[in-house]
Design a protein around this motif. Structure first.
Motif, mmCIF file in Angstrom:
data_model
loop_
_atom_site.group_PDB
_atom_site.id
_atom_site.type_symbol
_atom_site.label_atom_id
_atom_site.label_comp_id
_atom_site.label_asym_id
_atom_site.label_seq_id
_atom_site.Cartn_x
_atom_site.Cartn_y
_atom_site.Cartn_z
ATOM 1 N N GLN A 71 0.831 -1.203 0.000
ATOM 2 C CA GLN A 71 0.000 0.000 0.000
ATOM 3 C C GLN A 71 0.867 1.254 0.000
ATOM 4 O O GLN A 71 0.553 2.234 -0.681
ATOM 5 C CB GLN A 71 -0.962 -0.023 1.188
ATOM 6 C CG GLN A 71 -2.041 -1.077 1.020
ATOM 7 C CD GLN A 71 -2.943 -1.227 2.239
ATOM 8 O OE1 GLN A 71 -2.592 -0.843 3.351
ATOM 9 N NE2 GLN A 71 -4.117 -1.809 2.014
ATOM 10 N N TRP A 82 -9.156 1.368 2.777
ATOM 11 C CA TRP A 82 -7.923 1.921 2.212
ATOM 12 C C TRP A 82 -8.149 2.267 0.736
ATOM 13 O O TRP A 82 -7.953 3.393 0.330
ATOM 14 C CB TRP A 82 -6.757 0.940 2.358
ATOM 15 C CG TRP A 82 -5.469 1.494 1.831
ATOM 16 C CD1 TRP A 82 -4.608 2.328 2.485
ATOM 17 C CD2 TRP A 82 -4.921 1.296 0.523
ATOM 18 N NE1 TRP A 82 -3.556 2.661 1.668
ATOM 19 C CE2 TRP A 82 -3.732 2.034 0.453
ATOM 20 C CE3 TRP A 82 -5.317 0.568 -0.597
ATOM 21 C CZ2 TRP A 82 -2.934 2.073 -0.692
ATOM 22 C CZ3 TRP A 82 -4.527 0.595 -1.728
ATOM 23 C CH2 TRP A 82 -3.345 1.338 -1.763
ATOM 24 N N LYS A 132 -7.320 5.966 -1.142
ATOM 25 C CA LYS A 132 -5.881 6.051 -1.413
ATOM 26 C C LYS A 132 -5.515 5.876 -2.887
ATOM 27 O O LYS A 132 -4.422 6.254 -3.303
ATOM 28 C CB LYS A 132 -5.110 5.020 -0.579
ATOM 29 C CG LYS A 132 -5.279 5.186 0.913
ATOM 30 C CD LYS A 132 -4.750 6.518 1.399
ATOM 31 C CE LYS A 132 -4.836 6.572 2.904
ATOM 32 N NZ LYS A 132 -4.550 7.860 3.456
#
Length: 176
Positions: free
Chosen positions: A52, A88, A96
């Motif tokens: 990530q 996320w 993101k």
């Protein structure tokens, strides 16, 4: 910002196309980060925060792989399932990947003529990669046109593969 190429080939040393593309990309390390997930995760135990973080650090991401049974190689599918998490990548707080450019670069073993409604595959490449495009839309990213070389398994000459490597680099530059 540099382009991140997520390279997902289970046997890169046996590949004519992906191996050549990798060599080309390594000539441009000031502009491109190559991340080989089969090399990074031979045990398939993906470090999600690390992955990530890599995605967050790049605004242009290309997934490079050989088309496997009209889909991604299995580790790339697992990688996507593990890394593109709720909260996320998507969901009420998952943003993101929003606005990032996501592309696909594929080596395809078959002839281009077979990837049309009347061809032996009966589907276009755009139809085959629809799940990728839908995932990009779902996470708020921009799905780029795909890049592909056809005949990778048996037809492409060394000259064609070398030209495809130069064309691949130009594709990356054009769409970042």
């Amino acid at each position: 910002m540099k382009t991140l190429v997520i390279l997902a080939h289970p046997n890169i040393e046996a590949s004519r196309v992906n191996k050549r593309w990798k060599q080309e990309l390594h000539q441009h390390t000031d502009e491109i980060t190559v991340h080989e997930i089969y090399k990074e995760y031979p045990d398939w135990s993906i470090d999600v925060p690390k992955e990530q973080g890599l995605l967050e650090a790049h605004s242009h991401i290309i997934f490079q792989f050989p088309l496997y049974w009209y889909s991604y190689p299995p580790l790339l599918k697992k990688w996507l399932d593990n890394v593109f998490t709720h909260g996320w990548a998507y969901g009420s707080n998952g943003n993101k990947l929003r606005g990032k450019k996501l592309g696909v670069a594929m080596s395809i073993g078959d002839k281009q003529d077979n990837y049309q409604a009347a061809g032996s595959v009966s589907f276009t490449v755009d139809e085959v990669i629809a799940p990728f495009k839908a995932s990009a839309v779902h996470v708020g990213a921009i799905a780029l046109p795909y890049f592909a070389v056809f005949g990778a398994s048996f037809q492409a000459s060394d000259e064609e593969i070398n030209q495809s490597a130069a064309d691949y680099f130009q594709y990356i530059i054009e769409y970042r």
